[in-house]
Design a protein around this motif. Structure first.
Motif, PDB file in Angstrom:
ATOM      1  N   GLY A 132       0.812  -1.218   0.000  1.00  0.00           N
ATOM      2  CA  GLY A 132       0.000   0.000   0.000  1.00  0.00           C
ATOM      3  C   GLY A 132       0.844   1.265   0.000  1.00  0.00           C
ATOM      4  N   LEU A 133       1.917   1.268   0.777  1.00  0.00           N
ATOM      5  CA  LEU A 133       2.816   2.424   0.777  1.00  0.00           C
ATOM      6  C   LEU A 133       3.427   2.638  -0.604  1.00  0.00           C
ATOM      7  N   LEU A 134       3.838   1.554  -1.237  1.00  0.00           N
ATOM      8  CA  LEU A 134       4.420   1.645  -2.580  1.00  0.00           C
ATOM      9  C   LEU A 134       3.377   2.102  -3.601  1.00  0.00           C
ATOM     10  N   ILE A 135       2.177   1.539  -3.517  1.00  0.00           N
ATOM     11  CA  ILE A 135       1.086   1.928  -4.426  1.00  0.00           C
ATOM     12  C   ILE A 135       0.779   3.416  -4.274  1.00  0.00           C
ATOM     13  N   ASP A 136       0.686   3.879  -3.028  1.00  0.00           N
ATOM     14  CA  ASP A 136       0.438   5.304  -2.781  1.00  0.00           C
ATOM     15  C   ASP A 136       1.574   6.166  -3.321  1.00  0.00           C
ATOM     16  N   THR A 144       6.223   9.567   3.974  1.00  0.00           N
ATOM     17  CA  THR A 144       6.700  10.415   5.069  1.00  0.00           C
ATOM     18  C   THR A 144       7.365   9.565   6.145  1.00  0.00           C
ATOM     19  N   ALA A 145       8.078  10.242   7.033  1.00  0.00           N
ATOM     20  CA  ALA A 145       8.723   9.552   8.151  1.00  0.00           C
ATOM     21  C   ALA A 145       7.683   8.850   9.018  1.00  0.00           C
ATOM     22  N   GLY A 146       6.549   9.475   9.234  1.00  0.00           N
ATOM     23  CA  GLY A 146       5.485   8.870  10.034  1.00  0.00           C
ATOM     24  C   GLY A 146       4.958   7.587   9.422  1.00  0.00           C
ATOM     25  N   ARG A 147       4.804   7.587   8.116  1.00  0.00           N
ATOM     26  CA  ARG A 147       4.318   6.385   7.440  1.00  0.00           C
ATOM     27  C   ARG A 147       5.350   5.260   7.515  1.00  0.00           C
ATOM     28  N   LEU A 191       6.882  -0.234  12.809  1.00  0.00           N
ATOM     29  CA  LEU A 191       6.246  -0.691  14.041  1.00  0.00           C
ATOM     30  C   LEU A 191       5.355  -1.900  13.779  1.00  0.00           C
ATOM     31  N   LEU A 192       4.648  -1.877  12.656  1.00  0.00           N
ATOM     32  CA  LEU A 192       3.829  -3.031  12.300  1.00  0.00           C
ATOM     33  C   LEU A 192       4.707  -4.261  12.072  1.00  0.00           C
TER      34      LEU A 192
END
Length: 149
Positions: free
Chosen positions: A112-116, A129-132, A138-139
């Motif tokens: 999902g991060l890559l798709i976004d 972002t750093a938060g993402r 963490l996951l």
């Protein structure tokens, strides 16, 4: 729908996936073939969705334009889903439902991060972002804890 209701729908969908894994695993044991269980799962889902489609088409007064999508789109989602369902059937008795779900969510989040980030298939582009990144890490730490401890 409000954001809260969409979130509830997402939680319910996730719970369905977690419940589906042991059900399909039991079906695979009974049939003697995990792939047969995956096929039955998809066939039952197709029948249920066909009924839902008929209801929604009538309520909305619209029919799907079956000629509009590119032909490969008819198969891509189902093929990807069949990998997931078959893997869940094979992995659940070996590593447990919680670990299967943890690994699945980690894979979903990473993809999902890559798709976004790249805007795959017209998805709105969102920066990494750093938060993402920290959230994803963490996951992944949670996946390790669920599997190892």
């Amino acid at each position: 729908m409000t954001g809260f209701l969409w979130g509830i729908l997402g939680v319910v969908a996730g719970a369905c996936i977690a419940i589906q894994a042991p059900i399909n695993t039991q079906l695979g044991r009974a049939l003697g073939m995990p792939v047969a269980a995956a096929m039955i799962s998809f066939a039952a889902g197709a029948v249920a969705l066909a009924a839902v489609l008929v209801v929604f088409s009538r309520l909305q007064g619209v029919a799907p334009d079956w000629r509009a999508p590119a032909p490969w789109l008819y198969f891509a989602g189902g093929c990807l889903g069949s990998v997931y369902v078959t893997a869940a059937i094979l992995l659940t008795p070996r590593i447990g439902a919680a670990a299967v779900m943890a690994f699945s969510v980690a894979g979903q989040l990473t993809a999902g991060l890559l798709i976004d980030r790249i805007g795959f298939m017209g998805v709105a582009v969102r920066e990494l972002t750093a938060g993402r990144v920290v959230g994803a890490l963490l996951l992944c730490a949670g996946v390790v804890m669920i599997r190892m401890f």
